[in-house]
Design a protein around this motif. Structure first.
Motif, short mmCIF file in Angstrom:
data_model
loop_
_atom_site.label_atom_id
_atom_site.label_comp_id
_atom_site.label_asym_id
_atom_site.label_seq_id
_atom_site.Cartn_x
_atom_site.Cartn_y
_atom_site.Cartn_z
N GLU A 136 -13.17 0.81 -16.36
CA GLU A 136 -13.54 -0.01 -15.22
C GLU A 136 -12.31 -0.37 -14.40
OE1 GLU A 136 -15.72 -3.40 -16.43
OE2 GLU A 136 -17.37 -2.26 -17.33
N ARG A 137 -12.53 -0.53 -13.12
CA ARG A 137 -11.43 -0.87 -12.22
C ARG A 137 -10.98 -2.30 -12.46
NH1 ARG A 137 -9.61 -3.19 -7.66
NH2 ARG A 137 -8.48 -1.92 -6.13
N PRO A 138 -9.67 -2.51 -12.73
CA PRO A 138 -9.17 -3.88 -12.87
C PRO A 138 -9.26 -4.64 -11.56
CG PRO A 138 -7.61 -2.25 -13.76
CD PRO A 138 -8.64 -1.50 -12.97
N GLU A 139 -9.12 -5.96 -11.64
CA GLU A 139 -9.16 -6.77 -10.44
C GLU A 139 -7.97 -6.49 -9.52
OE1 GLU A 139 -11.46 -8.84 -9.35
OE2 GLU A 139 -12.77 -8.42 -11.05
N VAL A 140 -6.81 -6.19 -10.13
CA VAL A 140 -5.59 -5.95 -9.36
C VAL A 140 -4.99 -4.61 -9.76
CG1 VAL A 140 -3.28 -6.79 -8.79
CG2 VAL A 140 -5.13 -8.43 -9.18
N LEU A 141 -4.63 -3.79 -8.76
CA LEU A 141 -3.95 -2.52 -8.99
C LEU A 141 -2.64 -2.50 -8.21
CD1 LEU A 141 -6.89 0.06 -8.68
CD2 LEU A 141 -5.78 -0.70 -10.77
N ILE A 142 -1.66 -1.77 -8.75
CA ILE A 142 -0.39 -1.62 -8.04
C ILE A 142 -0.38 -0.26 -7.34
CG2 ILE A 142 0.90 -3.13 -9.57
CD1 ILE A 142 1.87 -0.73 -11.07
N GLY A 143 0.30 -0.19 -6.21
CA GLY A 143 0.30 1.07 -5.48
C GLY A 143 1.38 1.13 -4.42
N SER A 144 1.34 2.20 -3.63
CA SER A 144 2.32 2.42 -2.57
C SER A 144 1.60 2.96 -1.34
CB SER A 144 3.40 3.41 -3.02
OG SER A 144 4.03 2.99 -4.21
N THR A 145 2.19 2.68 -0.16
CA THR A 145 1.63 3.16 1.10
C THR A 145 2.66 4.06 1.79
OG1 THR A 145 0.29 1.16 1.37
CG2 THR A 145 0.68 2.49 3.33
N TYR A 146 2.20 5.21 2.26
CA TYR A 146 3.06 6.19 2.91
C TYR A 146 2.56 6.44 4.33
CZ TYR A 146 4.10 7.11 -2.02
OH TYR A 146 4.44 6.98 -3.35
N LYS A 147 3.49 6.73 5.22
CA LYS A 147 3.15 6.96 6.63
C LYS A 147 3.29 8.44 6.97
CE LYS A 147 4.47 5.66 11.36
NZ LYS A 147 5.38 4.85 12.20
N PRO B 166 2.49 15.83 14.65
CA PRO B 166 2.27 16.19 16.06
C PRO B 166 0.85 16.69 16.32
CG PRO B 166 3.59 17.87 14.97
CD PRO B 166 3.46 16.74 14.01
N LEU B 167 0.09 16.93 15.25
CA LEU B 167 -1.28 17.41 15.41
C LEU B 167 -2.25 16.29 15.74
CD1 LEU B 167 -1.54 19.94 12.43
CD2 LEU B 167 -0.88 20.39 14.79
N VAL B 168 -1.85 15.03 15.52
CA VAL B 168 -2.73 13.90 15.79
C VAL B 168 -2.00 12.89 16.66
CG1 VAL B 168 -4.14 14.14 13.72
CG2 VAL B 168 -2.02 12.84 13.61
N GLU B 169 -2.76 12.10 17.39
CA GLU B 169 -2.16 11.14 18.31
C GLU B 169 -1.60 9.93 17.57
OE1 GLU B 169 -3.43 8.46 22.24
OE2 GLU B 169 -4.91 9.76 21.24
N HIS B 170 -2.33 9.45 16.56
CA HIS B 170 -1.93 8.24 15.85
C HIS B 170 -1.49 8.58 14.42
CE1 HIS B 170 -3.58 5.82 19.10
NE2 HIS B 170 -4.70 6.54 19.04
N ALA B 171 -0.68 7.70 13.86
CA ALA B 171 -0.16 7.91 12.52
C ALA B 171 -1.25 7.67 11.47
CB ALA B 171 1.02 6.97 12.26
N PHE B 172 -1.05 8.29 10.31
CA PHE B 172 -1.92 8.08 9.16
C PHE B 172 -1.17 7.24 8.13
CE2 PHE B 172 -4.07 11.52 11.11
CZ PHE B 172 -5.37 11.53 10.63
N TYR B 173 -1.86 6.30 7.51
CA TYR B 173 -1.27 5.48 6.46
C TYR B 173 -2.03 5.74 5.16
CZ TYR B 173 1.07 3.18 10.33
OH TYR B 173 1.85 2.94 11.43
N VAL B 174 -1.33 6.30 4.19
CA VAL B 174 -1.94 6.73 2.93
C VAL B 174 -1.56 5.74 1.84
CG1 VAL B 174 -2.18 8.61 1.28
CG2 VAL B 174 -1.72 9.11 3.69
N THR B 175 -2.54 5.11 1.22
CA THR B 175 -2.31 4.16 0.13
C THR B 175 -2.86 4.73 -1.17
OG1 THR B 175 -2.44 2.25 1.62
CG2 THR B 175 -2.75 1.83 -0.73
N ILE B 176 -2.01 4.83 -2.17
CA ILE B 176 -2.41 5.31 -3.50
C ILE B 176 -2.21 4.18 -4.50
CG2 ILE B 176 -2.06 7.07 -5.28
CD1 ILE B 176 -0.84 8.87 -3.17
#
Length: 257
Positions: A54-65, A69-79
């Protein structure tokens, strides 16, 4: 203590002191001959990743940007990661879920589908590192692009796979093959030779401007020349011609070797 005899007595004998001594001597031998009880194997308390966790209440992770040039706006990836067997010698971080956020609504459908499938794969358990190679092998029919640092990305999905790979390396799930001391020395020698040749060819002032331009164009502190082409081995724009031979200043690959 009185003992009630229920059946008839058919015979009797008197137990002497010698008989008692013989019985006492035979008892330890019988005990030694008996097989020792088999100790129960200790239960395996190591928690492995599986879909019933089961998913815990709190998880640790990182966000990458991602700024492509293929898209107008940036993507923010959180794992986000789950920590198994915390505070033990078997502690392990595993990716548990992934989210991608962007203002580019044109990609909304496939982003939601991709993140749900990837999260399901992470929660399934087992070896999930295969997803990196599958994503990095996706090519855009419109063509790829070079990200900062001169690394070629064949598609936006491939860069997402590169980010997942980077994250898995940071938590110890994947490991970079280490270069040997000979390879490191060879790369350092090739870079020095190229820099020395550039200094001899250009004037001192022009050489300074060129080195500043190199860092500005390629970014991320690298010093690969803007005229370098892509190396098919490491997919980095660091291939230059030295002594009539194409040589990579990033991984040491040489077409003449």
């Amino acid at each position: 203590m009185a003992v009630k005899i229920e059946s008839k007595i058919t015979g009797y004998s008197v137990l002497s002191n010698e008989d008692k001594a013989r019985e006492a001597a035979a008892a330890p031998a019988a005990t030694a001959a008996a097989p020792a009880p088999v100790a129960e194997a200790p239960k395996d308390n190591i928690v492995q990743m599986h879909e019933r966790i089961e998913r815990p209440e709190v998880l640790i992770g990182s966000t990458y940007k991602i700024k492509s040039p293929l898209v107008e706006h940036a993507f923010y990836v959180t794992i986000n990661d789950i920590v198994l067997n915390a505070n033990t010698e078997h502690e392990l971080r595993r990716p548990f879920e992934i989210f991608i956020n962007s203002k580019s609504m044109e990609h909304f459908q496939w982003i939601v589908a991709l993140t749900r499938i990837m999260s399901a794969v992470f929660r399934k358990g087992g070896d999930v590192t295969f997803i990196v190679e599958e994503m990095k092998a996706v090519f855009d029919p419109r063509g790829g692009y070079f990200k900062a640092g001169g690394v070629y990305m064949p598609s936006l999905v491939a860069e997402l796979g590169s980010i997942v790979e980077e994250h898995m390396k940071s938590i110890g799930l994947l490991h970079d093959p280490e270069m040997s001391a000979h390879q490191k020395a060879l790369i350092a020698e090739k870079r020095k030779q190229y820099e020395d040749r550039s200094k001899k060819r250009d004037a001192p002032a022009a050489a300074v401007e060129k080195r500043e331009e190199d860092v500005e164009v390629t970014g991320e502190g690298t010093s690969f020349p803007p005229s370098a082409t892509m190396c098919h081995k490491c997919s980095t724009k660091a291939l230059v011609v030295m002594d009539g031979c194409a040589t990579c200043l990033n991984c040491g690959y040489s077409k003449c070797n």
